[in-house]
Design a protein around this motif. Sequence first.
Motif, short mmCIF file in Angstrom:
data_model
loop_
_atom_site.label_atom_id
_atom_site.label_comp_id
_atom_site.label_asym_id
_atom_site.label_seq_id
_atom_site.Cartn_x
_atom_site.Cartn_y
_atom_site.Cartn_z
N ARG A 24 12.54 -42.78 -58.16
CA ARG A 24 13.76 -41.73 -58.48
C ARG A 24 13.48 -40.27 -57.34
O ARG A 24 13.16 -39.36 -57.94
N THR A 25 13.91 -40.64 -56.23
CA THR A 25 14.00 -39.64 -55.26
C THR A 25 15.66 -39.22 -54.90
O THR A 25 16.26 -40.31 -55.26
N VAL A 26 15.93 -38.22 -54.11
CA VAL A 26 17.02 -37.83 -53.85
C VAL A 26 17.17 -37.75 -52.25
O VAL A 26 16.70 -36.73 -51.89
N ARG A 27 17.52 -38.83 -51.51
CA ARG A 27 17.57 -38.56 -50.07
C ARG A 27 18.87 -39.17 -49.62
O ARG A 27 19.23 -40.29 -50.24
N VAL A 28 19.17 -38.61 -48.61
CA VAL A 28 20.66 -39.13 -48.28
C VAL A 28 20.66 -39.12 -46.58
O VAL A 28 19.78 -38.09 -46.02
N PRO A 75 16.40 -32.95 -45.21
CA PRO A 75 16.78 -31.96 -46.43
C PRO A 75 18.14 -31.45 -46.20
O PRO A 75 18.67 -31.14 -47.31
N ASP A 76 18.81 -31.48 -45.06
CA ASP A 76 20.33 -31.04 -44.94
C ASP A 76 21.09 -32.10 -43.77
O ASP A 76 21.42 -31.64 -42.79
N PRO A 77 21.41 -33.14 -44.38
CA PRO A 77 22.05 -34.20 -43.85
C PRO A 77 23.37 -33.87 -43.29
O PRO A 77 23.60 -34.17 -41.92
N ASP A 83 24.81 -30.63 -35.94
CA ASP A 83 23.94 -30.06 -34.97
C ASP A 83 23.92 -31.30 -33.66
O ASP A 83 24.06 -31.04 -32.54
N VAL A 84 23.56 -32.68 -34.32
CA VAL A 84 23.67 -33.57 -33.38
C VAL A 84 24.84 -33.81 -32.73
O VAL A 84 25.07 -34.13 -31.49
N ALA A 259 31.86 -34.23 -49.15
CA ALA A 259 31.59 -35.67 -49.48
C ALA A 259 30.09 -35.96 -49.90
O ALA A 259 30.11 -36.69 -51.18
N ILE A 260 29.18 -35.47 -49.46
CA ILE A 260 27.82 -35.74 -49.77
C ILE A 260 27.70 -34.90 -51.43
O ILE A 260 27.08 -35.64 -52.22
N THR A 261 28.33 -34.04 -51.44
CA THR A 261 28.02 -33.04 -52.70
C THR A 261 28.61 -33.95 -53.72
O THR A 261 28.23 -34.02 -54.88
#
Length: 306
Positions: A24-28, A75-77, A83-84, A259-261
């Motif tokens: 139950r983690t939140v990774r994106v 932490p901030d995809p 940046d990339v 979109a992520i939000t």
Amino acid sequence: MNPSALHEAVAVQFGQGGGRGRRRTVRVAVEQEFVVSDAATGDAVPIERVRRAADSLYLSFEPGGQLELSLPCGPDPARLLCDVTHDLQRHLAAAGIRIQPIPVDPRPHVQLQLTSPRYVAMQRHFDTIGSAGRRMMRRTASTQVCLDWWPGRAGLEQWRVLNLAGPFLAAAFARSAGPDGRLTTWLDVDPARTGFNDRVLHGDDPVAAYADFAAGATVFVDGGPAEHLTTMFPPVRPRATYLEVRFLDAQEPAAVGCAITALTGLLYDDERRRRVLAALEPERHRLAEQWHAAAAGELDGLEAAA
């Protein structure tokens, strides 16, 4: 194809095959595609020229030479993507190469650059259906978002709500529509393989429903059930510990955070997820109709998924 072996392979995709279980983690994570062109002429650019100029660890390519950044969780995809992308654009510009995060390449004729047996077989198969397969392979680009998939009841709800809300989310973030839109192309590629309807939501067993879906698609690759499943292209793809959202048009990197939000709010807020699911489940039989309306630009974005 052996139904039992196919069912076992699908069970792995649904996190039932051992290995690391869901948490139950939140990774994106984000996979961002770009259309590539020569900055001076607008012509296609050979993949090897792009690869030499790019200097990026996260680079891969789609069949028509579209560039894909496959970024790790962070932490901030959205910031990582920006940046990339900025660094990548700087390197490519120095080599006379331009990348654009647009959902459809405006050039009418784009050559197949990846000619491995997989892509040659894929194109041959799609050609038996129509011209949309070539357009999809060579001229479309998307933003794909990968989201942690929770265990138990919550995970089942996440699977269902993403599939049911998909048309509304696609419409909300659409950057193309109508006959030449990216989603229209996908709808025409191979309906037995793309599943823009409710077939993966039939019954109470998602593994059985997805196995039935996969069994209905023509096999055009070697390698058995696991390889065949890599040629299934539903709007939401099960990936054992995460869900891969595939229905978004390519977004401007600066807009990907929105979109992520929307996606994380839908998946990880228990109250909201269940409220949206309760609203959309009675309309499940209209899912194919909703996908076509989204492709035509005739669906009201996030209203039903809010």
